[in-house]
Design a protein around this motif. Structure first.
Motif, PDB file in Angstrom:
ATOM      1  N   ASN A 140      34.919  65.447  33.260  1.00 27.43           N
ATOM      2  CA  ASN A 140      35.737  66.520  32.688  1.00 27.43           C
ATOM      3  C   ASN A 140      36.950  66.779  33.582  1.00 27.43           C
ATOM      4  O   ASN A 140      36.858  66.737  34.821  1.00 27.43           O
ATOM      5  CB  ASN A 140      34.926  67.797  32.536  1.00 27.43           C
ATOM      6  CG  ASN A 140      33.795  67.636  31.536  1.00 27.43           C
ATOM      7  OD1 ASN A 140      33.843  66.764  30.668  1.00 27.43           O
ATOM      8  ND2 ASN A 140      32.769  68.464  31.656  1.00 27.43           N
ATOM      9  N   GLN A 141      38.111  67.067  32.936  1.00 28.49           N
ATOM     10  CA  GLN A 141      39.347  67.332  33.674  1.00 28.49           C
ATOM     11  C   GLN A 141      39.939  68.657  33.216  1.00 28.49           C
ATOM     12  O   GLN A 141      39.872  69.004  32.037  1.00 28.49           O
ATOM     13  CB  GLN A 141      40.361  66.209  33.445  1.00 28.49           C
ATOM     14  CG  GLN A 141      39.863  64.832  33.865  1.00 28.49           C
ATOM     15  CD  GLN A 141      40.937  63.776  33.698  1.00 28.49           C
ATOM     16  OE1 GLN A 141      42.038  63.911  34.218  1.00 28.49           O
ATOM     17  NE2 GLN A 141      40.626  62.715  32.977  1.00 28.49           N
ATOM     18  N   TYR A 142      40.541  69.372  34.179  1.00 25.82           N
ATOM     19  CA  TYR A 142      41.088  70.698  33.892  1.00 25.82           C
ATOM     20  C   TYR A 142      42.473  70.823  34.531  1.00 25.82           C
ATOM     21  O   TYR A 142      42.677  70.421  35.676  1.00 25.82           O
ATOM     22  CB  TYR A 142      40.161  71.791  34.438  1.00 25.82           C
ATOM     23  CG  TYR A 142      38.766  71.745  33.850  1.00 25.82           C
ATOM     24  CD1 TYR A 142      38.455  72.446  32.687  1.00 25.82           C
ATOM     25  CD2 TYR A 142      37.771  70.978  34.455  1.00 25.82           C
ATOM     26  CE1 TYR A 142      37.181  72.392  32.135  1.00 25.82           C
ATOM     27  CE2 TYR A 142      36.487  70.921  33.915  1.00 25.82           C
ATOM     28  CZ  TYR A 142      36.198  71.629  32.760  1.00 25.82           C
ATOM     29  OH  TYR A 142      34.938  71.568  32.226  1.00 25.82           O
ATOM     30  N   THR A 143      43.443  71.368  33.756  1.00 27.39           N
ATOM     31  CA  THR A 143      44.794  71.612  34.249  1.00 27.39           C
ATOM     32  C   THR A 143      45.216  73.013  33.800  1.00 27.39           C
ATOM     33  O   THR A 143      44.546  73.635  32.959  1.00 27.39           O
ATOM     34  CB  THR A 143      45.787  70.576  33.684  1.00 27.39           C
ATOM     35  OG1 THR A 143      46.061  70.887  32.298  1.00 27.39           O
ATOM     36  CG2 THR A 143      45.241  69.159  33.785  1.00 27.39           C
ATOM     37  N   PRO A 144      46.340  73.530  34.340  1.00 32.81           N
ATOM     38  CA  PRO A 144      46.812  74.855  33.873  1.00 32.81           C
ATOM     39  C   PRO A 144      47.165  74.880  32.393  1.00 32.81           C
ATOM     40  O   PRO A 144      47.239  75.959  31.797  1.00 32.81           O
ATOM     41  CB  PRO A 144      48.055  75.102  34.737  1.00 32.81           C
ATOM     42  CG  PRO A 144      47.856  74.262  35.959  1.00 32.81           C
ATOM     43  CD  PRO A 144      47.133  73.041  35.479  1.00 32.81           C
ATOM     44  N   TYR A 145      47.383  73.720  31.778  1.00 32.28           N
ATOM     45  CA  TYR A 145      47.784  73.676  30.366  1.00 32.28           C
ATOM     46  C   TYR A 145      46.610  73.420  29.424  1.00 32.28           C
ATOM     47  O   TYR A 145      46.765  73.520  28.214  1.00 32.28           O
ATOM     48  CB  TYR A 145      48.836  72.595  30.159  1.00 32.28           C
ATOM     49  CG  TYR A 145      50.067  72.801  30.993  1.00 32.28           C
ATOM     50  CD1 TYR A 145      50.978  73.796  30.698  1.00 32.28           C
ATOM     51  CD2 TYR A 145      50.310  71.992  32.109  1.00 32.28           C
ATOM     52  CE1 TYR A 145      52.112  74.000  31.476  1.00 32.28           C
ATOM     53  CE2 TYR A 145      51.436  72.182  32.894  1.00 32.28           C
ATOM     54  CZ  TYR A 145      52.327  73.192  32.576  1.00 32.28           C
ATOM     55  OH  TYR A 145      53.440  73.381  33.344  1.00 32.28           O
ATOM     56  N   GLY A 146      45.455  73.070  29.945  1.00 32.10           N
ATOM     57  CA  GLY A 146      44.317  72.797  29.080  1.00 32.10           C
ATOM     58  C   GLY A 146      43.276  71.965  29.806  1.00 32.10           C
ATOM     59  O   GLY A 146      43.369  71.711  31.017  1.00 32.10           O
ATOM     60  N   SER A 147      42.278  71.529  29.051  1.00 31.71           N
ATOM     61  CA  SER A 147      41.170  70.776  29.636  1.00 31.71           C
ATOM     62  C   SER A 147      40.793  69.617  28.732  1.00 31.71           C
ATOM     63  O   SER A 147      41.077  69.613  27.529  1.00 31.71           O
ATOM     64  CB  SER A 147      39.958  71.690  29.854  1.00 31.71           C
ATOM     65  OG  SER A 147      39.495  72.204  28.597  1.00 31.71           O
TER      66      SER A 147
END
Length: 275
Positions: free
Chosen positions: A27-34
């Motif tokens: 799983n990956q997570y960024t300030p713009y979404g996941s």
């Protein structure tokens, strides 16, 4: 003699492949979404012979990938979708206007004519020239110069030359003025031809959704390769043991044959056991 070794059992490549695939689902997570993974079903399940339906839990898991925008990006996407829907009808209307304009083309008849501009200048110049000619004729008459005399002709020739120069200047000015007017007319037509498209593009070039950018997932363990390497090592070790055992048996058989041969040459088998 030691216990006889057995050949290594081949690894379960299916299980190793599943473990490798599971290690890649990060799983990956960024300030713009996941970007996340979850099980959505299974495939290859056994079928219940009575119902004809697959038996849950007997197949291989099937995973799906889910992209989730942050709340701010989701609201921006929803707004953009609403704007796009509202502009859809405007696009149709604009396309119809553009098609109609393209069918008409540029209206050349509405553009300024250089001859018209030239004639307008001449019309304004003509009374002045006529007044100058009349004044010159009166002046020559008062001076006693009759028509046809050399002095009269010279004076009128000079007047004709001045008028001709003025006519040429008027023609050049008219052409220049007419070209500028035509250029302005073309610019106006081009403006009206592209106005609707430019307005529509301006509306559509507002805030855009920032799609989350995910880098490559961190590589998990390659269980398939690890299992293959382990199996190959175990198999090489087994083959080495088998070769060593074969060499030992071959050596013992050679020693036994040599001993039996020596005993026969010495006078019989009885000497072999003599101490």
């Amino acid at each position: 003699m030691g216990k006889k070794s057995k050949a290594p059992k081949a690894p379960d490549y299916t299980a190793l492949a599943e473990q490798t695939a599971a290690a890649q689902r990060v799983n990956q997570y960024t300030p713009y979404g996941s970007l996340t993974y979850s099980q959505t079903g299974e495939y290859g399940a056994r079928v219940n012979p009575k119902t004809g339906q697959p038996i849950a839990g007997t197949g291989q898991p099937l995973y799906g990938q889910t992209l989730t925008l942050s709340p701010e990006q989701q609201r921006l996407l929803d707004q953009q979708n609403r704007t796009s829907m509202a502009l859809g009808s405007l696009q149709d209307q604009a396309a119809a206007r553009v098609a109609a304009q393209q069918a008409r083309g540029y209206n050349d008849t509405s553009l300024a004519d250089t001859n018209t501009a030239t004639q307008a200048i001449l019309n304004r110049l003509q009374p002045t020239l006529q007044q100058q000619r009349s004044g010159l004729e009166t002046q020559l008459s008062n001076q006693g110069l009759a028509r046809g005399t050399e002095a009269y002709n010279n004076a009128m020739r000079d007047q004709n030359q001045r008028e001709n120069d003025l006519y040429q200047q008027a023609a050049m000015q008219g052409i220049d003025l007419g070209m500028r007017q035509r250029q302005q007319g073309l610019q106006e037509q081009n403006y009206f031809n592209t106005r609707d498209i430019n307005n529509l593009n301006a509306l559509r070039s507002g805030s855009q959704v920032t799609t989350p950018q995910f880098g490559p997932a961190v590589g998990g363990a390659n269980y398939s390769q690890a299992g293959q390497n382990q199996y190959q090592a175990a198999l090489a070790n087994y083959n080495a043991q088998q070769q060593a055992s074969g060499n030992l048996m071959g050596g013992l058989m050679g020693l036994g044959g040599a001993a039996l041969g020596g005993a026969g040459n010495a006078g019989g088998f009885g000497n072999l056991f003599r101490f």
